[in-house]
Motif scaffolding. Structure first.
Motif, short mmCIF file in Angstrom:
data_model
loop_
_atom_site.label_atom_id
_atom_site.label_comp_id
_atom_site.label_asym_id
_atom_site.label_seq_id
_atom_site.Cartn_x
_atom_site.Cartn_y
_atom_site.Cartn_z
N ARG B 15 9.74 -0.24 0.40
CA ARG B 15 8.69 -1.00 -0.30
C ARG B 15 7.61 -0.10 -0.91
NH1 ARG B 15 9.56 -6.21 2.15
NH2 ARG B 15 11.76 -6.42 1.66
N LYS B 16 7.64 1.18 -0.57
CA LYS B 16 6.63 2.09 -1.15
C LYS B 16 6.59 2.00 -2.66
CE LYS B 16 5.75 5.74 2.22
NZ LYS B 16 5.56 7.18 2.41
N ASN B 17 7.76 1.70 -3.26
CA ASN B 17 7.81 1.62 -4.72
C ASN B 17 7.80 0.19 -5.24
OD1 ASN B 17 8.11 4.49 -4.89
ND2 ASN B 17 10.21 4.17 -4.13
N ALA B 18 7.58 -0.78 -4.35
CA ALA B 18 7.60 -2.19 -4.77
C ALA B 18 6.27 -2.59 -5.39
CB ALA B 18 7.92 -3.08 -3.57
N ASP B 19 6.26 -3.75 -5.99
CA ASP B 19 5.08 -4.29 -6.67
C ASP B 19 4.12 -4.89 -5.62
OD1 ASP B 19 3.23 -5.75 -8.08
OD2 ASP B 19 4.69 -6.84 -9.29
N PRO B 20 2.90 -4.36 -5.49
CA PRO B 20 1.94 -4.86 -4.49
C PRO B 20 1.58 -6.34 -4.68
CG PRO B 20 1.20 -2.75 -5.37
CD PRO B 20 2.37 -3.20 -6.22
N SER B 21 1.84 -6.88 -5.88
CA SER B 21 1.51 -8.30 -6.07
C SER B 21 2.62 -9.21 -5.53
CB SER B 21 1.26 -8.59 -7.55
OG SER B 21 2.48 -8.54 -8.27
N VAL B 22 3.76 -8.63 -5.21
CA VAL B 22 4.88 -9.41 -4.68
C VAL B 22 5.14 -9.09 -3.21
CG1 VAL B 22 7.35 -9.90 -4.89
CG2 VAL B 22 5.98 -9.56 -6.96
N SER B 23 5.04 -7.81 -2.84
CA SER B 23 5.37 -7.37 -1.48
C SER B 23 4.10 -7.11 -0.67
CB SER B 23 6.21 -6.09 -1.55
OG SER B 23 6.16 -5.39 -0.33
N TYR B 24 3.99 -7.80 0.47
CA TYR B 24 2.85 -7.59 1.37
C TYR B 24 2.84 -6.15 1.87
CZ TYR B 24 -0.08 -7.95 5.56
OH TYR B 24 -1.04 -7.74 6.52
N THR B 25 4.03 -5.60 2.17
CA THR B 25 4.12 -4.22 2.65
C THR B 25 3.61 -3.25 1.59
OG1 THR B 25 6.09 -4.86 3.92
CG2 THR B 25 5.70 -2.51 3.64
N ALA B 26 4.03 -3.46 0.35
CA ALA B 26 3.57 -2.59 -0.74
C ALA B 26 2.06 -2.70 -0.91
CB ALA B 26 4.28 -2.97 -2.04
N LYS B 27 1.53 -3.91 -0.74
CA LYS B 27 0.09 -4.12 -0.87
C LYS B 27 -0.66 -3.35 0.22
CE LYS B 27 -3.31 -7.81 -0.99
NZ LYS B 27 -3.58 -9.05 -0.26
N LEU B 28 -0.13 -3.43 1.45
CA LEU B 28 -0.74 -2.69 2.56
C LEU B 28 -0.73 -1.18 2.27
CD1 LEU B 28 0.57 -4.10 5.96
CD2 LEU B 28 -1.81 -3.86 5.26
N LEU B 29 0.44 -0.67 1.86
CA LEU B 29 0.58 0.77 1.60
C LEU B 29 -0.35 1.18 0.46
CD1 LEU B 29 4.44 1.01 2.04
CD2 LEU B 29 2.76 2.28 3.40
N ASP B 30 -0.51 0.29 -0.50
CA ASP B 30 -1.39 0.54 -1.63
C ASP B 30 -2.86 0.58 -1.20
OD1 ASP B 30 -1.16 0.90 -4.51
OD2 ASP B 30 -2.39 -0.91 -4.68
N GLY B 31 -3.18 -0.17 -0.14
CA GLY B 31 -4.57 -0.26 0.34
C GLY B 31 -5.06 1.02 1.00
N GLY B 32 -4.13 1.82 1.50
CA GLY B 32 -4.53 3.09 2.09
C GLY B 32 -4.63 3.08 3.61
N THR B 33 -4.75 4.27 4.16
CA THR B 33 -4.68 4.47 5.62
C THR B 33 -5.69 3.63 6.39
OG1 THR B 33 -3.99 6.75 5.18
CG2 THR B 33 -4.67 6.23 7.42
N ASN B 34 -6.94 3.59 5.94
CA ASN B 34 -7.95 2.86 6.73
C ASN B 34 -7.63 1.38 6.82
OD1 ASN B 34 -9.15 5.37 6.67
ND2 ASN B 34 -11.23 4.58 6.32
N VAL B 35 -7.15 0.80 5.73
CA VAL B 35 -6.79 -0.62 5.72
C VAL B 35 -5.63 -0.88 6.69
CG1 VAL B 35 -5.79 -2.47 4.29
CG2 VAL B 35 -7.64 -1.05 3.38
N ILE B 36 -4.63 -0.01 6.67
CA ILE B 36 -3.46 -0.19 7.55
C ILE B 36 -3.88 0.01 9.01
CG2 ILE B 36 -1.11 0.58 8.05
CD1 ILE B 36 -1.11 1.83 5.16
N ALA B 75 4.87 5.01 7.90
CA ALA B 75 5.35 5.20 6.54
C ALA B 75 4.25 5.80 5.67
CB ALA B 75 5.83 3.87 5.95
N ASP B 76 3.04 5.30 5.86
CA ASP B 76 1.89 5.82 5.11
C ASP B 76 1.67 7.31 5.39
OD1 ASP B 76 -0.82 5.55 3.70
OD2 ASP B 76 -1.48 6.09 5.72
N ALA B 77 1.95 7.73 6.63
CA ALA B 77 1.73 9.13 7.03
C ALA B 77 2.98 9.99 6.82
CB ALA B 77 1.29 9.19 8.49
N ASP B 78 3.99 9.42 6.16
CA ASP B 78 5.25 10.15 5.90
C ASP B 78 5.88 10.69 7.17
OD1 ASP B 78 5.35 9.82 3.09
OD2 ASP B 78 3.81 11.37 2.86
N ILE B 79 5.80 9.92 8.24
CA ILE B 79 6.40 10.34 9.52
C ILE B 79 7.90 10.13 9.48
CG2 ILE B 79 6.62 9.58 11.94
CD1 ILE B 79 3.59 9.49 12.07
#
Lengths: 104, 104, 104, 104
Positions: B15-36, B75-79
Motif C-alpha cells: 500500500r506504500k504506493n496506493a492512493d491515500p484517498s482510497v487506502s486507509y493504510t496509504a493514508k496512514l503511511l502518508d501521514g508520517g511517523t508521528n501520526v502512525i 513499514a514506515d521505518a523500512d523494517i
C-alpha cells in the motif's frame, strides 16, 4: 516449520505451570491481568518513543518486547492464537474501498 | 502457506504506493511517523482497557488493531520483518534461568 | 497561599541543580526527555487501569504520580507554568457551543 | 482569586448536568469511564510524542488537553479535588532522602 511468533506463544503458554521464581513469564502470569496490561502499556510507550526519536534497531527491539508482553496478555486471557490470525486475515482480505469504510 | 501476519505485512508494504484517498493504510503511511505512532498508542490503550475490563472477543479485536498499526509503523521505518522474527526466536531460545537474567 | 500544584512545580524546578544520587527528581531530569516521557506514559497507563478497574484511592494516588511526572516533563522543556494555566483558562472560557466546535 | 485548574475542574463538574448534544464535556461524562480513560491515554501519547519530537508550544497545548481529560476522569470518579492537592503536598514535603526512599 513453525513460525517464530507461534513458537514463542507456545513457550509462553507452557510457562503457565512454571515456577515464578525462575521464569519471568510465569511471574508475569502469576501477577495477574492488571500487571501484564501495565507492562504492555510500558512497552507500547517505549516502542512509540523509539519510532519517533530512536534508531531502527531499538524500534525492532522494543517492538519484540511489546509483542512478547502482548502475547502474555493473550495467554492470560486464554485466547486461541488462531482467532487473532483469523482477524488479521479478515483485514488482509479487504479491498482498498472496504478498507476505507472499515477504517482499516 | 504463508502465515497471516506475514501476509498482512506484505499487504501493508504494497500500500506504500496506493492512493491515500482510497487506502486507509496509504493514508496512514502518508501521514508520517508521528501520526502512525499516535495510532499505535491509541490501540495499545484500547487493548489494555479491554484486557482489564472487557470481553475476550473485544480483546481479540483490539489486539488485531494494535498489531496492524504496529506493522504500519514497521513499514514506515523500512523494517525487514525477518529481523522481528529473529528477535522473537532469541526470546524463545532462552531457558528459564537465562529468561530471568534477561528479564524475559 | 500558594496552590499545591504551583508549589510542587517550584520544588521540581529547584531540583534541577540537586544531586541525582540523592534526589529522584534530579535523577529523572538528568536522564533526559525520553526517560521522563517514558515515565509519564507508564503513570498514564497506571492511571487508566485504576480508573477502569481500581478504587478511588488508587486513582487519586496514580493521578498524583502522573501529575508529578508531567510536571518534570514541563521542567525539562523549560515551560513557564503560567502558559499552561493560560491554556486551561481558554478552555474554561468557552461556552458549550464553542466547546463543541473546539472539541473541548 | 481562584486558580485556573480549580476553575476548570468546577466547570467540568458543572457540565455533569449539561446536554451531551451541546457540551463536549457532558458527552464525555455520558460516555462512561472507559471512553474517558481512552481519551486520557490518547492525550498522554500525544503529550509524549510532542515532548520527544515537537515544539514547546505543542507540548503546552497537548499537556493542557491531557490535564482537561484527566480532570474529566476525576469528575467521573467523584473525586474531591482537594484529595489530589493533599497528595501533591505530601510529595512537596519530602526531603531529598525521603524522596529517594519513596521514589518521588
Amino acid at each position: 516449520m513453525r513460525h517464530a511468533i507461534d513458537k514463542l506463544f507456545s513457550n509462553i503458554v507452557d510457562r503457565k505451570n512454571a515456577d515464578p521464581s525462575v521464569s519471568y513469564t510465569a511471574k508475569l502470569l502469576d501477577g495477574g491481568t492488571n500487571v501484564i496490561a501495565q507492562k504492555v502499556g510500558e512497552e507500547a510507550v517505549e516502542t512509540i518513543i523509539e519510532a519517533v526519536s530512536g534508531s531502527q534497531d531499538s524500534l525492532i527491539h522494543e517492538s519484540a518486547d511489546l509483542l512478547y508482553h502482548l502475547m502474555v496478555l493473550w495467554a492470560d486471557a486464554d485466547i486461541n492464537l488462531q482467532s487473532i490470525w483469523d482477524e488479521l486475515d479478515r483485514r488482509s482480505g479487504r479491498s482498498g474501498i472496504q478498507e476505507k469504510a472499515n477504517r482499516l
